[in-house]
Design a protein around this motif. Structure first.
Motif, PDB file in Angstrom:
ATOM      1  N   TYR A 127      -3.362  -0.641  -3.599  1.00  0.00           N
ATOM      2  CA  TYR A 127      -4.226  -1.048  -2.914  1.00  0.00           C
ATOM      3  C   TYR A 127      -4.612  -2.396  -2.380  1.00  0.00           C
ATOM      4  O   TYR A 127      -4.081  -3.507  -3.185  1.00  0.00           O
ATOM      5  CB  TYR A 127      -5.688  -0.572  -3.791  1.00  0.00           C
ATOM      6  CG  TYR A 127      -5.594   0.608  -4.352  1.00  0.00           C
ATOM      7  CD1 TYR A 127      -6.187   2.152  -3.510  1.00  0.00           C
ATOM      8  CD2 TYR A 127      -5.344   1.052  -5.522  1.00  0.00           C
ATOM      9  CE1 TYR A 127      -6.200   2.838  -3.872  1.00  0.00           C
ATOM     10  CE2 TYR A 127      -5.895   2.704  -6.029  1.00  0.00           C
ATOM     11  CZ  TYR A 127      -6.541   3.381  -5.069  1.00  0.00           C
ATOM     12  OH  TYR A 127      -6.201   4.352  -5.269  1.00  0.00           O
ATOM     13  N   ARG A 128      -5.245  -2.199  -0.417  1.00  0.00           N
ATOM     14  CA  ARG A 128      -4.965  -3.275  -0.268  1.00  0.00           C
ATOM     15  C   ARG A 128      -5.398  -4.581  -0.871  1.00  0.00           C
ATOM     16  O   ARG A 128      -5.012  -6.115  -1.133  1.00  0.00           O
ATOM     17  CB  ARG A 128      -5.527  -2.929   1.251  1.00  0.00           C
ATOM     18  CG  ARG A 128      -4.316  -2.423   2.236  1.00  0.00           C
ATOM     19  CD  ARG A 128      -4.972  -1.595   3.322  1.00  0.00           C
ATOM     20  NE  ARG A 128      -5.068  -3.397   4.373  1.00  0.00           N
ATOM     21  CZ  ARG A 128      -4.932  -2.987   4.570  1.00  0.00           C
ATOM     22  NH1 ARG A 128      -2.878  -3.108   5.162  1.00  0.00           N
ATOM     23  NH2 ARG A 128      -4.614  -5.113   5.455  1.00  0.00           N
ATOM     24  N   GLN A 129      -6.796  -4.164  -1.076  1.00  0.00           N
ATOM     25  CA  GLN A 129      -7.719  -5.765  -1.979  1.00  0.00           C
ATOM     26  C   GLN A 129      -6.551  -5.753  -3.603  1.00  0.00           C
ATOM     27  O   GLN A 129      -7.168  -6.467  -3.644  1.00  0.00           O
ATOM     28  CB  GLN A 129      -8.795  -4.412  -2.528  1.00  0.00           C
ATOM     29  CG  GLN A 129      -9.710  -3.658  -1.645  1.00  0.00           C
ATOM     30  CD  GLN A 129      -9.796  -2.129  -1.442  1.00  0.00           C
ATOM     31  OE1 GLN A 129      -8.375  -1.860  -0.937  1.00  0.00           O
ATOM     32  NE2 GLN A 129     -10.705  -1.536  -1.706  1.00  0.00           N
ATOM     33  N   VAL A 130      -6.367  -5.140  -4.301  1.00  0.00           N
ATOM     34  CA  VAL A 130      -5.689  -5.798  -5.375  1.00  0.00           C
ATOM     35  C   VAL A 130      -4.490  -6.123  -4.549  1.00  0.00           C
ATOM     36  O   VAL A 130      -3.908  -7.359  -4.978  1.00  0.00           O
ATOM     37  CB  VAL A 130      -4.945  -4.153  -6.292  1.00  0.00           C
ATOM     38  CG1 VAL A 130      -4.408  -5.287  -7.423  1.00  0.00           C
ATOM     39  CG2 VAL A 130      -5.661  -3.636  -6.464  1.00  0.00           C
ATOM     40  N   GLY A 131      -3.562  -5.642  -4.261  1.00  0.00           N
ATOM     41  CA  GLY A 131      -2.215  -6.407  -3.384  1.00  0.00           C
ATOM     42  C   GLY A 131      -2.822  -7.767  -2.966  1.00  0.00           C
ATOM     43  O   GLY A 131      -2.306  -8.966  -2.738  1.00  0.00           O
ATOM     44  N   ALA A 132      -4.017  -8.175  -2.390  1.00  0.00           N
ATOM     45  CA  ALA A 132      -4.579  -9.154  -1.393  1.00  0.00           C
ATOM     46  C   ALA A 132      -4.783  -9.981  -2.375  1.00  0.00           C
ATOM     47  O   ALA A 132      -4.657 -11.299  -2.968  1.00  0.00           O
ATOM     48  CB  ALA A 132      -5.828  -9.280  -0.291  1.00  0.00           C
ATOM     49  N   VAL A 133      -5.181  -9.989  -3.874  1.00  0.00           N
ATOM     50  CA  VAL A 133      -5.448 -10.192  -5.011  1.00  0.00           C
ATOM     51  C   VAL A 133      -4.635 -11.014  -5.568  1.00  0.00           C
ATOM     52  O   VAL A 133      -4.112 -12.400  -6.008  1.00  0.00           O
ATOM     53  CB  VAL A 133      -6.396  -9.488  -6.137  1.00  0.00           C
ATOM     54  CG1 VAL A 133      -7.178 -10.282  -7.577  1.00  0.00           C
ATOM     55  CG2 VAL A 133      -8.090  -9.151  -5.039  1.00  0.00           C
ATOM     56  N   LEU A 134      -3.344 -10.044  -5.879  1.00  0.00           N
ATOM     57  CA  LEU A 134      -2.334 -10.063  -6.340  1.00  0.00           C
ATOM     58  C   LEU A 134      -1.220 -11.376  -4.947  1.00  0.00           C
ATOM     59  O   LEU A 134      -1.476 -12.493  -6.240  1.00  0.00           O
ATOM     60  CB  LEU A 134      -1.448  -9.280  -6.105  1.00  0.00           C
ATOM     61  CG  LEU A 134      -1.349  -8.241  -7.577  1.00  0.00           C
ATOM     62  CD1 LEU A 134      -0.585  -6.975  -7.854  1.00  0.00           C
ATOM     63  CD2 LEU A 134      -1.755  -8.789  -8.982  1.00  0.00           C
ATOM     64  N   LEU A 135      -1.536 -11.536  -4.085  1.00  0.00           N
ATOM     65  CA  LEU A 135      -1.066 -12.039  -3.231  1.00  0.00           C
ATOM     66  C   LEU A 135      -1.691 -13.947  -3.636  1.00  0.00           C
ATOM     67  O   LEU A 135      -1.206 -14.909  -3.693  1.00  0.00           O
ATOM     68  CB  LEU A 135      -0.805 -12.315  -1.735  1.00  0.00           C
ATOM     69  CG  LEU A 135      -0.247 -10.913  -1.487  1.00  0.00           C
ATOM     70  CD1 LEU A 135      -0.230 -11.032   0.342  1.00  0.00           C
ATOM     71  CD2 LEU A 135       1.521 -11.333  -1.400  1.00  0.00           C
ATOM     72  N   LEU A 136      -3.089 -13.557  -3.471  1.00  0.00           N
ATOM     73  CA  LEU A 136      -4.027 -14.687  -3.807  1.00  0.00           C
ATOM     74  C   LEU A 136      -3.715 -15.894  -4.909  1.00  0.00           C
ATOM     75  O   LEU A 136      -3.692 -16.960  -5.321  1.00  0.00           O
ATOM     76  CB  LEU A 136      -5.319 -14.373  -3.507  1.00  0.00           C
ATOM     77  CG  LEU A 136      -5.884 -14.626  -2.074  1.00  0.00           C
ATOM     78  CD1 LEU A 136      -7.223 -13.586  -2.302  1.00  0.00           C
ATOM     79  CD2 LEU A 136      -5.986 -15.668  -1.203  1.00  0.00           C
ATOM     80  N   GLN A 189       0.683  -0.906   0.456  1.00  0.00           N
ATOM     81  CA  GLN A 189       0.257  -0.318  -0.186  1.00  0.00           C
ATOM     82  C   GLN A 189       0.815   1.199  -0.546  1.00  0.00           C
ATOM     83  O   GLN A 189       0.520   2.516  -0.339  1.00  0.00           O
ATOM     84  CB  GLN A 189      -0.785   0.235   0.692  1.00  0.00           C
ATOM     85  CG  GLN A 189      -2.319   1.153   1.318  1.00  0.00           C
ATOM     86  CD  GLN A 189      -2.936   1.174   1.913  1.00  0.00           C
ATOM     87  OE1 GLN A 189      -2.653   0.729   3.760  1.00  0.00           O
ATOM     88  NE2 GLN A 189      -4.293   1.966   2.215  1.00  0.00           N
ATOM     89  N   LYS A 190       2.037   1.628   0.452  1.00  0.00           N
ATOM     90  CA  LYS A 190       2.553   2.537   1.059  1.00  0.00           C
ATOM     91  C   LYS A 190       3.516   2.849  -0.138  1.00  0.00           C
ATOM     92  O   LYS A 190       3.534   3.656  -1.300  1.00  0.00           O
ATOM     93  CB  LYS A 190       4.364   2.860   1.705  1.00  0.00           C
ATOM     94  CG  LYS A 190       3.295   2.590   3.543  1.00  0.00           C
ATOM     95  CD  LYS A 190       4.724   1.685   4.363  1.00  0.00           C
ATOM     96  CE  LYS A 190       4.083   2.034   5.702  1.00  0.00           C
ATOM     97  NZ  LYS A 190       5.180   1.513   6.769  1.00  0.00           N
ATOM     98  N   ARG A 191       3.815   1.342  -1.079  1.00  0.00           N
ATOM     99  CA  ARG A 191       4.224   1.849  -2.599  1.00  0.00           C
ATOM    100  C   ARG A 191       2.623   2.130  -3.604  1.00  0.00           C
ATOM    101  O   ARG A 191       3.419   2.089  -5.167  1.00  0.00           O
ATOM    102  CB  ARG A 191       5.267   0.431  -2.698  1.00  0.00           C
ATOM    103  CG  ARG A 191       5.817   0.384  -2.354  1.00  0.00           C
ATOM    104  CD  ARG A 191       6.650  -0.709  -2.763  1.00  0.00           C
ATOM    105  NE  ARG A 191       7.916  -1.394  -1.994  1.00  0.00           N
ATOM    106  CZ  ARG A 191       8.889  -2.269  -2.454  1.00  0.00           C
ATOM    107  NH1 ARG A 191       9.093  -3.178  -3.206  1.00  0.00           N
ATOM    108  NH2 ARG A 191      10.034  -2.098  -1.744  1.00  0.00           N
ATOM    109  N   GLY A 192       2.328   1.986  -3.082  1.00  0.00           N
ATOM    110  CA  GLY A 192       0.525   2.703  -4.076  1.00  0.00           C
ATOM    111  C   GLY A 192      -0.382   1.713  -4.850  1.00  0.00           C
ATOM    112  O   GLY A 192      -1.179   1.693  -5.658  1.00  0.00           O
TER     113      GLY A 192
END
Length: 337
Positions: free
Chosen positions: A60-69, A55-58
């Motif tokens: 969004y948490r939702q997008v990051g969660a989907v990418l990790l999944l 999130q600090k790198r721009g």
């Protein structure tokens, strides 16, 4: 509720009995229904720090969660495909080699080897027929699994944005403080356990892959990774891979390589015994023998799913017991004031 706690707080047996019954009913009936939410909370607890960095790198948490999944699912699917290909292609080769090994065994072992090979071949053919004939049935199960994963993905996406803030607000509410404290505590403990097992599994898998490759064993990297993965499973361990591998090397006359496999097996045992208390016991404060007993009880009560439900139920009882004592003491102090 406070009066109820005050009446029974001196009777530990009653509290333990009620707590055991409540946990059993939860695991038996509610946990299967709430499992997507529980897994989503567990996922966000484990990867929360990483999502904050993204999130600090721009991102969004939702997008990051989907990418990790997607990343985690891809790795899991790749491992399962590799295991399936190895079993499908390696089993006939193994049976062919076993015929040659049989000639090097003493006469009294012939009957046992023949029986084992026939049973192995029969089971392999049975599995193949079941897979081919049950395509429709398995298609329905895969569809149900797909629906479950979609529900899990949606839950993670919805919770990812405000998960920390939501939990902090709920914890501030006195009427649900105890329940949420227990839930958060259990999730943190489970997350700690999974992280620790992942670190131990990675260390053992890398070590096994390197050593087996140096020893010149065919498919050493794959067998090492397989040994590391199996080491994380209860009642299994690296011995399932390394001990038979050492026996095979003995039958082929490679005594030095066999000794290397056995030494590696002993080193893996010591590594787990060294790392597990440091990574799990220090943070959770639970003796490994208690987790082992809960695993056994869980299997007896729930079958195969007891491998997960047993330790999970024990952790729920452990955290609830600790927080219940604090809650009763806190209410008692308020009354005195």
């Amino acid at each position: 509720m406070e009066e109820f706690f005050q009446k029974i707080r001196h009777n530990s047996a009653v509290i333990l009995l009620l707590l055991t019954g409540a946990v059993f009913l939860f695991l038996k009936f509610l946990a299967p229904l709430l499992s997507p939410i529980i897994l989503a909370m567990l996922f966000l607890t484990i990867f929360g720090p990483l999502l904050q960095k993204l999130q600090k790198r721009g991102i969004y948490r939702q997008v990051g969660a989907v990418l990790l999944l997607i990343f985690a699912t891809s790795i899991l699917a790749g491992v399962l495909v590799l295991l399936a290909r190895w079993a499908w292609k390696g089993l006939p080769e193994l049976m062919t080699q076993a015929e040659g090994w049989k000639q090097k065994l003493p006469g009294w072992a012939y009957g046992w080897v023949d029986q084992s090979l026939s049973e192995l071949q029969k089971n392999a053919l049975g599995i193949e027929r079941e897979v081919l004939s049950g395509a429709v049935k398995y298609a329905g199960r895969f569809a149900a699994l797909g629906g479950y994963l979609i529900t899990f993905l949606i839950t993670v996406t919805l919770l990812a944005k405000d998960y920390d803030e939501l939990m902090n607000r709920l914890l501030e509410r006195e009427d649900c403080h105890l329940l949420l404290t227990v839930i958060c505590g259990v999730i943190r403990y489970v997350a700690t356990y999974i992280k620790a097992q992942g670190m131990i599994m990675t260390v053992i898998a890398c070590l096994s892959a390197v050593v087996l490759t140096i020893l010149g064993i065919s498919q050493g990297i794959f067998l090492g990774v397989l040994a590391g993965v199996l080491d994380a499973l209860p009642f299994v361990g690296t011995g399932v891979v390394l001990v038979p591998l050492a026996l095979v090397q003995c039958l082929e006359g490679k005594l030095g390589v066999a000794a290397g496999c056995l030494i590696l097996y002993v080193i893996c045992i010591f590594l787990r015994e060294l790392l597990e208390p440091r990574l799990i016991g220090k943070h959770i404060g639970v003796r490994p023998v208690l987790v082992l007993i809960s695993l056994y009880v869980g299997i007896k009560l729930f079958g195969v799913t007891g491998i997960i439900k047993g330790p999970l139920g024990f952790m729920i009882m452990w955290v609830t017991w600790q927080n219940l004592e604090k809650y009763v003491e806190m209410t008692k102090n308020k009354q005195n004031i």
